[in-house]
Write a protein that holds these residues in place. Sequence first.
Motif, PDB file in Angstrom:
ATOM      1  N   THR A  89       0.896  -1.089   0.039  1.00 42.19           N
ATOM      2  CA  THR A  89      -0.305   0.438   0.040  1.00 42.19           C
ATOM      3  C   THR A  89       1.172   1.286   0.143  1.00 42.19           C
ATOM      4  O   THR A  89       1.603   1.443   0.937  1.00 42.19           O
ATOM      5  N   GLY A  90       0.440   2.020  -0.852  1.00 43.51           N
ATOM      6  CA  GLY A  90       1.510   3.801  -0.686  1.00 43.51           C
ATOM      7  C   GLY A  90       2.798   2.729  -0.959  1.00 43.51           C
ATOM      8  O   GLY A  90       3.376   2.215  -2.052  1.00 43.51           O
ATOM      9  N   TRP A 138       0.966  -4.895  -5.632  1.00 50.65           N
ATOM     10  CA  TRP A 138      -0.377  -3.519  -5.307  1.00 50.65           C
ATOM     11  C   TRP A 138      -1.682  -4.611  -5.566  1.00 50.65           C
ATOM     12  O   TRP A 138      -2.461  -4.053  -6.852  1.00 50.65           O
TER      13      TRP A 138
END
Length: 238
Positions: free
Chosen positions: A8-9, A193
């Motif tokens: 995430t990110g 992701w």
Amino acid sequence: MRTLSGLTGNVSIPKAGAGLSAGWVTEGQQLSESEMDFDSVTLSPKHVGGITEMSRQLLQQSAPGIEDLVREDLSFAIANAVDTAIIAGTGTLGQPKGIIGRTGVQTGDLPASWTDVLDIEQMLTGLNITPSGWYTSPAVMTALRKVLKSASAGADYIATTGRIGELAAASSNAAPVDTAILGDWSQVLLGQWGAVELLVNPYAETPYRRGGVLVRAMSTVDVAIRHEKAFVVATKVP
């Protein structure tokens, strides 16, 4: 290579630099300190995908599993695009930066003899890097399979179906022409992701007018190299 899933990110991954040392001491003597310089590589989301139309006639005349076949084909296309990016991604237009052309990667001439193969291996082992295998095109593999290690009677060929010398070798038509890469492939990081996203849209205007539906596949990934000098990119001498 190493796959990091469920990201995430943006993700920063440390890679070891220079500066760490060790030394001998006598009983009771203090060890001298040394500081290790750390750098990092960053994985950031990059998107790859494909879309195709399933016609009304295809849907009506094909077996019930046609949608699964289309999904599989789209997933394969994405996997092929990711594999190509790992090797030769440009780092532009949303692509990850691949091994070829990356700053710090070692370069050499495409091997044409057993001595050349050993010299490329030495470029890595001389830096205490243990190569795990080669990656090249079928044409290069075929050429090396025709070359003997020496002119002596009973000499082996440089390459076999799945090896170059004593190391494993993989070949693919996705590999750049007249290029071979030797390296420690555990230094390649593939960030993911989520999973491959597959979505059917029966309401897109143009296909809808024809009675068809659209199938879209997308994936979000990135590629990073923890140790650039762990790879030698050998290309044909002009």
